[in-house]
Design a protein around this motif. Structure first.
Motif, PDB file in Angstrom:
ATOM      1  N   ILE A  92       0.349  -1.501  -0.080  1.00  0.00           N
ATOM      2  CA  ILE A  92      -0.608  -0.176   0.308  1.00  0.00           C
ATOM      3  C   ILE A  92       0.731   1.254   0.421  1.00  0.00           C
ATOM      4  N   ALA A 151      -5.387   5.217   2.445  1.00  0.00           N
ATOM      5  CA  ALA A 151      -5.435   3.251   2.523  1.00  0.00           C
ATOM      6  C   ALA A 151      -4.121   3.152   3.267  1.00  0.00           C
ATOM      7  N   ARG A 198     -12.597  -4.138   4.479  1.00  0.00           N
ATOM      8  CA  ARG A 198     -11.080  -3.975   5.073  1.00  0.00           C
ATOM      9  C   ARG A 198     -11.354  -4.115   6.167  1.00  0.00           C
ATOM     10  N   THR A 230      -7.796   8.665  -2.560  1.00  0.00           N
ATOM     11  CA  THR A 230      -8.437   7.228  -1.815  1.00  0.00           C
ATOM     12  C   THR A 230      -6.571   6.402  -1.498  1.00  0.00           C
TER      13      THR A 230
END
Length: 264
Positions: free
Chosen positions: A44, A193, A96, A189
Motif C-alpha cells: 500500500i 489507504a 477492510r 483514496t
C-alpha cells in the motif's frame, strides 16, 4: 537476490503498473511469487508513492481547482471528486474491517487479468459509439467510487481500468476526461489507504517489523517511475485507445493460467 534490490524492482513495477490499466496489485502479487512476499503495508505504501507521482503531474490542475472554487464548474468538479472518494471509503472500510486480505495465489489474479482484458475491449468498442462527452455526472462519480472498491477486492481487476471504463460507459466517453477524473480520485483514496495501514501497524505494535529501508527505496522508485509513466500515458491516450493494454492483460492472464501449477 538481495531484499533491497527486490524492493527496488517492486517499486519500479508499481510505478509502471499503477496508472496503466493492467493492475498494479496483480502485478505485485505475481512478482512477489518469485521475489518473495511483502506485507500489505509495503504494497500500500509503494502505491502511495505512485500516487505522489500523479500529484506532482497534476499539481497545476489541483492548484487551479483549489484556488478557483469561486467558479461553479470547479466547485462542482471538486464535490464530485469528494463523492467518489466518500463512496470508496464508506463501502471499502467495512470490507477492510471484515478482515479482507490479498490472495496468496496467482490464479485468481490471472483470471482477473484475462476477464478484465476482454471487458476493456468490449467496453471501449461500445463507448466509441457514444457521443464524445467530457462532463462528469453524479452517476459517474458514484460509479467510480464503487469501481475502486471492486478493484481493491479483486486484485488483477485494476483500479484505473475498472473506474475509467465504467465512467466511459456511463457517459464520460472522452478518454482523457475519464482518465483525469479517475486519477484525481485516486490521490485521496490511496493516501487514505496508506495512512490506515500505517495506523493499523502502529496499533498492533508492528511498525518495528517492517524493513524501512526497503520501504523507502521502493517508495522512491515508485514515485520516479510513476511520474514518467503518467506523463507518457496522458500523451498516448490523446491519439490511441487502450486496446494494447487489454491485449497485454489477455496474453499475460492466459500465460499464467497455462504455465502455473494449479493452486499457485
Amino acid at each position: 537476490m538481495s531484499d533491497l534490490i527486490s524492493a527496488l524492482l517492486l517499486g519500479i513495477l508499481e510505478g509502471l503498473s499503477e496508472f496503466l490499466p493492467i493492475s498494479s496489485t496483480g502485478h505485485l502479487l505475481i512478482a512477489q511469487h518469485w521475489l518473495g512476499a511483502r506485507s500489505d503495508f509495503f504494497n500500500i505504501v509503494i502505491q502511495a508513492g505512485a500516487i505522489l507521482a500523479i500529484t506532482l503531474v497534476f499539481r497545476q490542475r489541483l492548484w487551479a481547482l483549489a484556488t478557483g472554487l469561486d467558479r461553479r464548474e470547479n466547485r462542482d468538479y471538486v464535490m464530485k471528486l469528494g463523492v467518489a472518494f466518500l463512496v470508496t471509503a464508506l463501502v471499502g472500510l467495512p470490507v477492510r474491517l471484515a478482515g479482507w486480505q490479498l490472495p496468496e495465489t496467482v490464479t485468481p489474479v490471472a483470471w482477473a487479468l484475462l476477464i478484465g482484458g476482454v471487458w476493456m475491449l468490449l467496453a471501449e468498442a461500445f463507448a466509441a459509439r457514444m457521443p464524445e462527452r467530457d462532463q462528469v455526472t453524479w452517476k459517474v462519480a458514484i460509479a467510480v467510487g464503487l469501481a475502486q472498491v471492486v478493484a481493491g477486492v479483486f486484485p488483477g481487476t485494476s483500479r484505473s481500468a475498472a473506474a475509467i471504463f465504467l465512467a466511459m460507459l456511463l457517459g464520460l466517453s472522452r478518454r482523457s476526461a475519464a482518465t483525469e477524473f479517475v486519477f484525481l480520485v485516486g490521490i485521496p483514496t490511496m493516501f487514505a489507504a496508506s495512512g490506515y495501514a500505517f495506523l493499523e501497524l502502529a496499533r498492533h505494535g508492528q511498525l518495528g517489523s517492517e524493513n524501512w529501508l526497503d520501504v523507502a527505496v521502493a517508495f522512491a522508485a515508485a514515485v520516479a517511475t510513476g511520474f514518467l509513466v503518467v506523463k507518457w500515458l496522458l500523451g498516448f491516450i490523446k491519439g490511441h485507445r487502450y486496446t494494447v493494454f487489454a491485449l497485454y492483460r489477455i496474453v499475460v492472464g492466459i500465460a499464467l493460467l497455462l504455465w502455473l501449477p494449479a493452486g499457485n
